[in-house]
Design a protein around this motif. Structure first.
Motif, PDB file in Angstrom:
ATOM      1  N   THR A 194       0.664  -1.184  -0.065  1.00 37.19           N
ATOM      2  CA  THR A 194       0.246  -0.300   0.083  1.00 37.19           C
ATOM      3  C   THR A 194       0.767   1.380  -0.089  1.00 37.19           C
ATOM      4  N   GLY A 195       2.149   1.124  -0.487  1.00 34.43           N
ATOM      5  CA  GLY A 195       2.808   2.254  -0.412  1.00 34.43           C
ATOM      6  C   GLY A 195       2.293   3.516  -1.353  1.00 34.43           C
ATOM      7  N   HIS A 196       1.680   3.051  -2.512  1.00 29.28           N
ATOM      8  CA  HIS A 196       1.170   4.360  -3.138  1.00 29.28           C
ATOM      9  C   HIS A 196      -0.115   4.676  -2.913  1.00 29.28           C
ATOM     10  N   THR A 203       1.231  -1.217   4.431  1.00 32.26           N
ATOM     11  CA  THR A 203       1.094  -2.611   4.851  1.00 32.26           C
ATOM     12  C   THR A 203       1.440  -3.468   3.842  1.00 32.26           C
ATOM     13  N   ASN A 204       2.253  -4.425   3.994  1.00 25.77           N
ATOM     14  CA  ASN A 204       2.594  -5.420   2.974  1.00 25.77           C
ATOM     15  C   ASN A 204       1.966  -6.678   3.489  1.00 25.77           C
ATOM     16  N   THR A 205       0.818  -7.103   2.356  1.00 23.23           N
ATOM     17  CA  THR A 205       0.112  -8.373   2.984  1.00 23.23           C
ATOM     18  C   THR A 205       0.358  -9.490   1.861  1.00 23.23           C
ATOM     19  N   THR A 219       5.143   1.817   9.757  1.00 16.35           N
ATOM     20  CA  THR A 219       4.839   3.113   9.476  1.00 16.35           C
ATOM     21  C   THR A 219       5.553   3.837   8.485  1.00 16.35           C
ATOM     22  N   ARG A 220       4.703   4.821   7.984  1.00 20.35           N
ATOM     23  CA  ARG A 220       5.044   5.249   6.600  1.00 20.35           C
ATOM     24  C   ARG A 220       6.202   6.483   7.051  1.00 20.35           C
ATOM     25  N   VAL A 221       7.292   6.414   6.187  1.00 21.71           N
ATOM     26  CA  VAL A 221       8.400   7.141   6.578  1.00 21.71           C
ATOM     27  C   VAL A 221       8.323   8.225   5.852  1.00 21.71           C
ATOM     28  N   SER A 225      12.919   9.620  -0.259  1.00 25.64           N
ATOM     29  CA  SER A 225      14.076   8.465  -0.581  1.00 25.64           C
ATOM     30  C   SER A 225      13.378   7.100  -0.887  1.00 25.64           C
ATOM     31  N   THR A 226      12.511   6.993  -1.847  1.00 28.56           N
ATOM     32  CA  THR A 226      11.899   5.655  -2.101  1.00 28.56           C
ATOM     33  C   THR A 226      12.083   5.133  -3.440  1.00 28.56           C
ATOM     34  N   HIS A 227      12.964   5.658  -4.140  1.00 29.33           N
ATOM     35  CA  HIS A 227      13.442   5.150  -5.352  1.00 29.33           C
ATOM     36  C   HIS A 227      13.965   3.703  -5.072  1.00 29.33           C
ATOM     37  N   GLY A 228      13.250   2.731  -5.930  1.00 34.54           N
ATOM     38  CA  GLY A 228      13.700   1.463  -5.943  1.00 34.54           C
ATOM     39  C   GLY A 228      13.047   0.608  -4.719  1.00 34.54           C
ATOM     40  N   THR A 229      12.207   0.994  -3.937  1.00 33.94           N
ATOM     41  CA  THR A 229      11.659   0.416  -2.850  1.00 33.94           C
ATOM     42  C   THR A 229      11.142  -0.902  -3.327  1.00 33.94           C
ATOM     43  N   GLY A 230      10.333  -1.009  -4.433  1.00 34.29           N
ATOM     44  CA  GLY A 230       9.668  -2.287  -5.048  1.00 34.29           C
ATOM     45  C   GLY A 230      10.941  -3.282  -5.533  1.00 34.29           C
ATOM     46  N   CYS A 231      11.973  -2.810  -6.155  1.00 33.81           N
ATOM     47  CA  CYS A 231      13.002  -3.600  -6.424  1.00 33.81           C
ATOM     48  C   CYS A 231      13.608  -4.367  -5.078  1.00 33.81           C
ATOM     49  N   SER A 232      13.721  -3.381  -4.247  1.00 39.70           N
ATOM     50  CA  SER A 232      14.331  -3.800  -2.998  1.00 39.70           C
ATOM     51  C   SER A 232      13.698  -4.838  -2.205  1.00 39.70           C
ATOM     52  N   LEU A 258      13.554  -3.152   4.909  1.00 37.48           N
ATOM     53  CA  LEU A 258      13.201  -1.921   4.006  1.00 37.48           C
ATOM     54  C   LEU A 258      12.964  -0.619   4.763  1.00 37.48           C
ATOM     55  N   HIS A 259      12.068  -1.039   5.978  1.00 40.18           N
ATOM     56  CA  HIS A 259      12.034   0.458   6.582  1.00 40.18           C
ATOM     57  C   HIS A 259      12.932   1.072   7.098  1.00 40.18           C
ATOM     58  N   GLU A 260      14.107   0.162   7.690  1.00 44.57           N
ATOM     59  CA  GLU A 260      15.041   0.957   8.265  1.00 44.57           C
ATOM     60  C   GLU A 260      15.658   1.443   7.136  1.00 44.57           C
ATOM     61  N   SER A 261      15.900   0.755   6.034  1.00 44.75           N
ATOM     62  CA  SER A 261      16.704   1.390   4.807  1.00 44.75           C
ATOM     63  C   SER A 261      16.136   2.783   4.242  1.00 44.75           C
ATOM     64  N   ILE A 262      14.763   2.516   4.286  1.00 48.83           N
ATOM     65  CA  ILE A 262      14.190   3.895   3.686  1.00 48.83           C
ATOM     66  C   ILE A 262      14.379   5.042   4.725  1.00 48.83           C
ATOM     67  N   THR A 263      14.130   4.686   6.137  1.00 48.62           N
ATOM     68  CA  THR A 263      14.414   5.731   7.075  1.00 48.62           C
ATOM     69  C   THR A 263      15.792   6.477   7.201  1.00 48.62           C
TER      70      THR A 263
HETATM   71  N1  ATP Z   1       7.136   6.142   2.519  1.00 42.62           N
HETATM   72  C1  ATP Z   1       7.300   4.714   2.979  1.00 42.62           C
HETATM   73  N2  ATP Z   1       7.217   4.581   4.234  1.00 42.62           N
HETATM   74  C2  ATP Z   1       7.436   3.258   4.556  1.00 42.62           C
HETATM   75  N3  ATP Z   1       7.554   2.210   3.481  1.00 42.62           N
HETATM   76  C3  ATP Z   1       7.431   2.575   2.519  1.00 42.62           C
HETATM   77  C4  ATP Z   1       7.509   3.667   2.020  1.00 42.62           C
HETATM   78  N4  ATP Z   1       7.424   3.919   0.527  1.00 42.62           N
HETATM   79  C5  ATP Z   1       7.636   2.449   0.363  1.00 42.62           C
HETATM   80  N5  ATP Z   1       7.714   1.640   1.479  1.00 42.62           N
HETATM   81  C6  ATP Z   1       7.989   0.137   1.474  1.00 42.62           C
HETATM   82  O1  ATP Z   1       8.445  -0.193   0.295  1.00 42.62           O
HETATM   83  C7  ATP Z   1       7.739  -1.308  -0.414  1.00 42.62           C
HETATM   84  C8  ATP Z   1       7.473  -1.082  -1.961  1.00 42.62           C
HETATM   85  O2  ATP Z   1       6.972   0.264  -2.075  1.00 42.62           O
HETATM   86  P1  ATP Z   1       5.942   0.481  -3.272  1.00 42.62           P
HETATM   87  O3  ATP Z   1       4.606   0.067  -3.183  1.00 42.62           O
HETATM   88  O4  ATP Z   1       6.074   2.165  -3.466  1.00 42.62           O
HETATM   89  O5  ATP Z   1       6.849  -0.268  -4.492  1.00 42.62           O
HETATM   90  P2  ATP Z   1       6.831   0.308  -5.912  1.00 42.62           P
HETATM   91  O6  ATP Z   1       6.118   1.421  -6.575  1.00 42.62           O
HETATM   92  O7  ATP Z   1       6.944  -1.034  -6.632  1.00 42.62           O
HETATM   93  O8  ATP Z   1       8.479   0.609  -5.802  1.00 42.62           O
HETATM   94  P3  ATP Z   1       9.392   1.260  -6.936  1.00 42.62           P
HETATM   95  O9  ATP Z   1       8.564   1.168  -8.437  1.00 42.62           O
HETATM   96  O10 ATP Z   1       9.724   2.788  -6.513  1.00 42.62           O
HETATM   97  O11 ATP Z   1      10.646   0.489  -6.947  1.00 42.62           O
HETATM   98  C9  ATP Z   1       6.343  -0.939   0.431  1.00 42.62           C
HETATM   99  O12 ATP Z   1       5.498  -2.240   0.338  1.00 42.62           O
HETATM  100  C10 ATP Z   1       6.994  -0.460   1.868  1.00 42.62           C
HETATM  101  O13 ATP Z   1       7.255  -1.802   2.328  1.00 42.62           O
END
Ligand code: ATP
Ligand code: HMH
Length: 567
Positions: A194-196, A203-205, A219-221, A225-232, A258-263
């Motif tokens: 639910t990042g978007h 929440t990741n379910t 918690t949402r940070v 700095s969220t570039h590449g969160t999905g890949c990671s 990932l939460h620690e990495s984003i923080t």
């Molecule tokens: N602002 C935020 N705070 C906390 N966690 C976040 C945040 N943004 C992303 N995340 C974490 O990163 C995961 C992936 O994020 P997101 O849903 O944005 O993926 P994505 O769009 O596929 O990413 P991207 O295309 O940028 O690589 C989320 O499920 C969540 O665990």
């Protein structure tokens, strides 16, 4: 030509089976700024404990602002890379990211038909956070079909809509419903992210085809700095699954890491757009925790303390930062305790700034870490009570005898409260909780000091538990309703605890005034050592793997609203 190179190696199947370090292949595009794609995947696989390998689909000229150009090599070259890996290496997990074109998807499909890795995590990359297309529009349906081959897919909200042929979900429930339908139809698990969505909690379910769900909220940070969160996330997940973790443990590990990495991403200061996450933060934190450098250097405290001023300026210690002395929440009653406070300033500041305290306050502390912390706290309090009782036995002043005896009783009462209100009696294996190395070192130090050193040294050793705990309590902000740890945070605000701290401080001030210069120096060292034990005690909960020895809480659900009585 690479593609005509004969396969003269032993087939992978003759090599030893899965090592404890899972061998994980990423098939993805590049990001020369290192935040997304292959670079993010390799960093994430390493961070999650795997051996990372990389097959490149497209070369992408991108940075933290967006994509500038793409170079797509011939599909035969993708096939050659895939073969080069699988002809030689047994794969424990495969993760796919940017596949780019229908032809590339077909190439990977043909290879998978042959190789059939046990774990296939598909991140159906379509559009980057920057809005740039990473999958040709005409390849979307091929990607949708490709997802059916996965063990688990990790779409963001927009990709989930394409995958399930639905309008973009606007709520988490809608997203879960879309994913549940698709998962039941295809037999493939989905991680709904639910990042978007515009939610306070991300929440990741994990949804299984049988309808079961594992929810890992964090918690949402507030960061760009969220570039590449999905890949990671998908790479870390693939690695933990490849290592044999259950979906619940794998998703909890990946989400918390990932939460620690984003923080800590913004602190990297990489780029001026959407920056990368700090994939290495956890590793560096653990490396620091593993250092065998002495906590208190020989020159930190002079051999003789004639006056409080001899204690000197705050010690830089191994953190090496410039230290401003934080204002004590419970005021020192005299010059000796004031000097000790200044000497311990760096450690006090490190506790206030620690990931543990931050996560406890913002609610992102994983439940297993919280449960572990409470169980260790109960064990600690038992040892602490014995050290306090030893000081009572060694005191001659009647007021001191009464004070230390009452303090010992207080610690035992707190321990009993923890068991009654918060903790289950055994961990998931049925065994009662055992002290961690950190807890054992702290309690052993306290007992040895209270029993074996001069009494002033013992009093100095037990003080930080009062003083630094009261300091954390005074700095806690009010937390919103629904905060997972609000009931526990309330226990820090007990005014009785402040009174007990004031009395302990008065004891130490008079012990220091009466002690010899050599005993004062030993007391100062004991005080600083105990401050450092306090920091370690908080931090230790963040060194634990999910499922790695955490005790159960009395109320056990996914990160529950905790029921418990204040201590
Ligand atoms: N602002 C935020 N705070 C906390 N966690 C976040 C945040 N943004 C992303 N995340 C974490 O990163 C995961 C992936 O994020 P997101 O849903 O944005 O993926 P994505 O769009 O596929 O990413 P991207 O295309 O940028 O690589 C989320 O499920 C969540 O665990
Ligand atoms: C190569 C690549 N894959 C995925 C993403 C999505 O973040 C990106 N920006 N670049």
């Amino acid at each position: 030509m690479t593609s005509s190179c004969p396969t003269q190696f032993p087939p992978s199947s003759t090599l030893p089976a899965a090592a404890s370090v899972p061998r994980v292949l990423s098939i993805a595009g590049t990001d020369p700024t290192g935040g997304a794609g292959t670079a993010a995947d390799l960093k994430s696989i390493t961070a999650a404990g795997g051996y990372g390998m990389s097959v490149v689909t497209a070369l992408v000229a991108q940075n933290t602002h967006g994509v500038r150009d793409l170079h797509v090599p011939p599909a035969e070259f993708l096939a050659a890379q895939l073969r080069a890996v699988s002809d030689d290496v047994t794969l424990d997990a495969v993760k796919t990211g940017m596949l780019g074109t229908t032809e590339f998807i077909a190439t990977v499909v043909a290879w998978l038909d042959d190789v059939r890795p046990a774990i296939l995590v598909v991140d159906p990359v379509m559009i980057a956070t920057s809005g740039d297309r990473l999958l040709q529009p005409e390849a979307e349906q091929a990607m949708v079909a490709f997802c059916r081959r996965a063990t688990v897919v990790t779409p963001n909200i927009d990709e989930l809509a394409v995958l399930t042929g639905s309008p973009r979900a606007t709520t988490e429930d809608e997203a879960l419903e879309q994913a549940a339908r698709w998962s039941e139809e295809t037999g493939v698990a989905v991680v709904v992210k639910t990042g978007h969505l515009d939610t306070l909690t991300v929440t990741n379910t994990w949804l299984s085809p049988d309808g079961s769900r594992i929810a890992v909220p964090s918690t949402r940070v507030d960061t760009t700095s969220t570039h590449g969160t999905g890949c990671s996330l998908s790479s870390a997940l693939a690695t933990r699954l490849g290592r044999g973790d259950s979906p619940a443990d794998a998703l909890a590990w990946a989400t918390d890491w990932l939460h620690e990495s984003i923080t800590h991403g913004a602190a990297l200061r990489v780029g001026s757009g959407h920056g990368p996450v700090d994939h290495g933060h956890r590793a560096r934190r653990l490396q620091a925790a593993a250092s065998s450098a002495p906590w208190i250097m020989p020159d930190a405290v002079p051999h003789l303390l004639e006056t409080p001023a001899d204690l000197g300026a705050p010690q830089a210690g191994d953190h090496g930062r410039n230290v401003t002395v934080p204002a004590p929440a419970v005021a020192p009653p005299g010059p000796w305790t004031a000097a000790l406070w200044a000497a311990g300033a760096e450690i006090t500041a490190a506790i206030a700034d620690s990931d543990f305290v931050r996560a406890l306050v913002d609610g992102s502390l994983p439940q297993h870490a919280f449960a572990f912390y409470l169980a260790q706290d109960a064990l600690y309090l038992n040892g602490y009570a014995r050290a306090l009782a030893a000081l009572a036995a060694r005191s001659t002043d009647p007021d001191a005898q009464v004070y230390w005896s009452q303090a010992a009783t207080g610690a035992l009462t707190e321990e009993a409260e923890l068991h009654r209100g918060w903790l289950g009696s055994a961990d998931h294996t049925g065994a009662p909780p055992a002290p961690s190395p950190v807890t054992a070192a702290y309690t052993t130090f306290l007992l040895a000091t209270a029993l074996g050193e001069d009494r002033a040294v013992g009093v100095a050793a037990v003080l930080p538990c009062f003083w630094l705990y009261a300091q954390v309590g005074a700095a806690l902000p009010a937390v919103p309703a629904g905060h997972p740890y609000s009931a526990w945070l309330d226990t820090y605000r007990d005014p009785g605890f402040v009174t007990a701290t004031e009395q302990a401080l008065a004891q130490l001030e008079s012990e220091m005034a009466a002690a010899s210069p050599a005993v004062r120096a030993a007391a100062a060292r004991a005080f600083l050592t105990a401050c450092r034990h306090e920091l370690e005690f908080f931090d230790q909960a963040l060194r634990l793997e999910p499922g790695g020895g955490a005790a159960l809480l009395a109320t056990e659900t996914d990160r529950p609203e905790l029921a418990g009585s204040a201590r």
